[in-house]
Design an enzyme around this catalytic site. Structure first.
Site, PDB file in Angstrom:
ATOM      1  N   HIS A   1       0.843  -1.204   0.000  1.00 61.73           N
ATOM      2  CA  HIS A   1       0.000   0.000   0.000  1.00 61.73           C
ATOM      3  C   HIS A   1       0.873   1.246   0.000  1.00 61.73           C
ATOM      4  O   HIS A   1       1.315   1.720   1.053  1.00 61.73           O
ATOM      5  CB  HIS A   1      -0.924  -0.013   1.232  1.00 61.73           C
ATOM      6  CG  HIS A   1      -1.965   1.063   1.214  1.00 61.73           C
ATOM      7  ND1 HIS A   1      -3.314   0.798   1.173  1.00 61.73           N
ATOM      8  CD2 HIS A   1      -1.860   2.417   1.222  1.00 61.73           C
ATOM      9  CE1 HIS A   1      -3.993   1.943   1.166  1.00 61.73           C
ATOM     10  NE2 HIS A   1      -3.125   2.936   1.208  1.00 61.73           N
TER      11      HIS A   1
ATOM     12  N   HIS B   1       1.048   5.011  -2.377  1.00 63.38           N
ATOM     13  CA  HIS B   1       0.632   5.856  -3.503  1.00 63.38           C
ATOM     14  C   HIS B   1       1.892   6.433  -4.142  1.00 63.38           C
ATOM     15  O   HIS B   1       2.702   7.053  -3.452  1.00 63.38           O
ATOM     16  CB  HIS B   1      -0.274   6.981  -3.010  1.00 63.38           C
ATOM     17  CG  HIS B   1      -1.528   6.488  -2.366  1.00 63.38           C
ATOM     18  ND1 HIS B   1      -2.725   6.418  -3.040  1.00 63.38           N
ATOM     19  CD2 HIS B   1      -1.774   6.032  -1.115  1.00 63.38           C
ATOM     20  CE1 HIS B   1      -3.661   5.945  -2.222  1.00 63.38           C
ATOM     21  NE2 HIS B   1      -3.100   5.695  -1.044  1.00 63.38           N
TER      22      HIS B   1
ATOM     23  N   HIS C   1      -9.814   1.373  -0.249  1.00 67.67           N
ATOM     24  CA  HIS C   1      -9.615   2.156   0.966  1.00 67.67           C
ATOM     25  C   HIS C   1     -10.918   2.185   1.764  1.00 67.67           C
ATOM     26  O   HIS C   1     -11.959   2.575   1.237  1.00 67.67           O
ATOM     27  CB  HIS C   1      -9.236   3.600   0.627  1.00 67.67           C
ATOM     28  CG  HIS C   1      -7.825   3.778   0.171  1.00 67.67           C
ATOM     29  ND1 HIS C   1      -7.319   3.169  -0.954  1.00 67.67           N
ATOM     30  CD2 HIS C   1      -6.801   4.515   0.698  1.00 67.67           C
ATOM     31  CE1 HIS C   1      -6.044   3.514  -1.106  1.00 67.67           C
ATOM     32  NE2 HIS C   1      -5.702   4.335  -0.115  1.00 67.67           N
TER      33      HIS C   1
ATOM     34  N   GLU D   1     -10.700   4.107   7.436  1.00 65.78           N
ATOM     35  CA  GLU D   1      -9.586   4.995   7.797  1.00 65.78           C
ATOM     36  C   GLU D   1     -10.189   6.274   8.370  1.00 65.78           C
ATOM     37  O   GLU D   1     -10.266   6.459   9.575  1.00 65.78           O
ATOM     38  CB  GLU D   1      -8.719   5.285   6.567  1.00 65.78           C
ATOM     39  CG  GLU D   1      -7.555   6.220   6.846  1.00 65.78           C
ATOM     40  CD  GLU D   1      -6.848   6.705   5.577  1.00 65.78           C
ATOM     41  OE1 GLU D   1      -5.743   7.228   5.726  1.00 65.78           O
ATOM     42  OE2 GLU D   1      -7.402   6.594   4.467  1.00 65.78           O
TER      43      GLU D   1
ATOM     44  N   ASP E   1       2.018   3.948   2.921  1.00 66.42           N
ATOM     45  CA  ASP E   1       0.954   4.820   2.409  1.00 66.42           C
ATOM     46  C   ASP E   1       1.500   5.975   1.563  1.00 66.42           C
ATOM     47  O   ASP E   1       1.563   5.880   0.347  1.00 66.42           O
ATOM     48  CB  ASP E   1       0.103   5.328   3.580  1.00 66.42           C
ATOM     49  CG  ASP E   1      -1.278   5.803   3.150  1.00 66.42           C
ATOM     50  OD1 ASP E   1      -1.678   5.554   1.994  1.00 66.42           O
ATOM     51  OD2 ASP E   1      -1.977   6.404   3.982  1.00 66.42           O
ATOM     52  N   ASP E   2       1.840   7.098   2.179  1.00 65.65           N
ATOM     53  CA  ASP E   2       2.438   8.268   1.499  1.00 65.65           C
ATOM     54  C   ASP E   2       3.634   8.703   2.348  1.00 65.65           C
ATOM     55  O   ASP E   2       3.586   9.733   3.030  1.00 65.65           O
ATOM     56  CB  ASP E   2       1.425   9.425   1.407  1.00 65.65           C
ATOM     57  CG  ASP E   2       0.145   9.025   0.682  1.00 65.65           C
ATOM     58  OD1 ASP E   2       0.146   9.042  -0.552  1.00 65.65           O
ATOM     59  OD2 ASP E   2      -0.848   8.698   1.362  1.00 65.65           O
TER      60      ASP E   2
END
Length: 322
Positions: A11, A13, A189, A192, A270-271
């Protein structure tokens, strides 16, 4: 220390993995003023909405096929440098269109970055095409159709990301049907920003193999049991969850509780630079903040390989590297 452990990430981006130093170079190259969003080597935002805005502004300095090859290769080189053997990158063909590059050139740039990284370090990577729910169901269906028709061996999954509070999961179910019919792995997603109901909706309306985040499932004992019984894999990103204040601190984060309840969990970033983290740090957190032993962390990595959207031969080769 987890530096000696093999790592896997399901996961992440792609634009969210852009290192601030690389972004600064790109901004100078195109003479774009990015100072409101990048100061002292860190991205600047204060809540989920401003994070999305910052993310979009940072993405604007990556404009060409070559820029995307460089971004992809740079991130995968960082991963391979810490012992990562497999990475799935979340990409948006719509983003390629919005920046005027076009979906095909955008994806080809990313694929070139994957090929270069693999040639240098052997790291395997695949692409998860995502629709962004805040652009509406038609846009997400378009992304699914793109992924289905691409016939690109590196595109192996489909996802729904973006503002979780926009629309109902059912509004996007058609997109997932298109992706499923094309043989793509499904992840979404959920759980969250929104609570347990969002994970339930995802299970009911999409039936995904995996859920991005999913951590708010902890709010419902029945839902946690259902996830465990189904074997649905959660792509958990603890550093991201704390940065976005989904949970106040790691002590209250449910990663270990979910694992002990029999839910299949993996760890990702994630990011990463947006959340002052990295896959290296997430693995260290698994040990330091959550108290997992090396053997338990290897088990999380094994779950990641078992849940990866790859063909059986690639899966066997990855498992052998563990």
């Amino acid at each position: 220390m987890t530096s000696h452990l093999r790592k896997v990430e399901l996961h992440c981006h792609l634009e969210g993995a852009a290192a601030p130093a690389l972004t600064l170079d790109q901004a100078r190259k195109y003479n774009i003023d990015i100072t409101p969003y990048l100061r002292d080597g860190a991205y600047v935002w204060h809540d989920f909405a401003s994070f999305l805005e910052c993310y979009d502004k940072v993405s604007e300095v990556y404009k060409t096929e070559g820029d995307y090859a460089l971004l992809t290769e740079t991130y995968l080189a960082e991963l391979s440098g810490i012992g990562t053997i497999y990475s799935e990158l979340i990409v948006s063909p719509d983003h390629g269109k919005r920046i005027g590059l076009g979906a095909d050139a955008y994806i080809e740039g990313v694929c070139e970055g994957i090929r270069r990284a693999k040639a240098k370090s052997g790291i395997e990577a695949r692409l998860i095409v995502t629709g962004e729910r805040h652009f509406g169901p038609e846009s997400v269906i378009g992304a699914a159709e793109y992924a289905a028709k691409a016939k690109n061996p590196l595109i192996t999954g489909f996802n729904l990301a973006g503002e979780e509070r926009m629309g109902r999961v059912a509004d996007y179910a058609r997109a997932f049907d298109i992706a499923r019919d094309a043989g793509l792995g499904l992840t979404i997603h959920a759980g969250e920003v929104c609570g347990a109901f969002s994970v339930e909706d995802a299970l009911n309306d999409v039936r995904p193999a995996r859920i991005g985040h999913g951590v708010r499932a902890i709010e419902s004992t029945d839902l946690v049991k259902r996830l465990a019984d189904l074997g649905t894999v959660l792509e958990v990103c603890p550093g991201s969850n704390i940065a976005l204040k989904v949970f106040p601190d790691f002590a209250s984060h449910p990663l270990r509780k979910l694992k002990e309840a029999g839910v299949r969990v993996t760890i990702s970033s994630d990011d990463p630079p947006f959340f002052h983290t990295s896959l290296k740090r997430e693995y260290e957190l698994a040990s330091d903040a959550f108290g997992f032993s090396d053997a338990e962390i290897d088990n999380l990595t094994r779950t990641g390989i078992e849940a990866a959207f790859v063909d059986d031969d690639t899966r066997r080769a990855l498992l052998a590297k563990l």
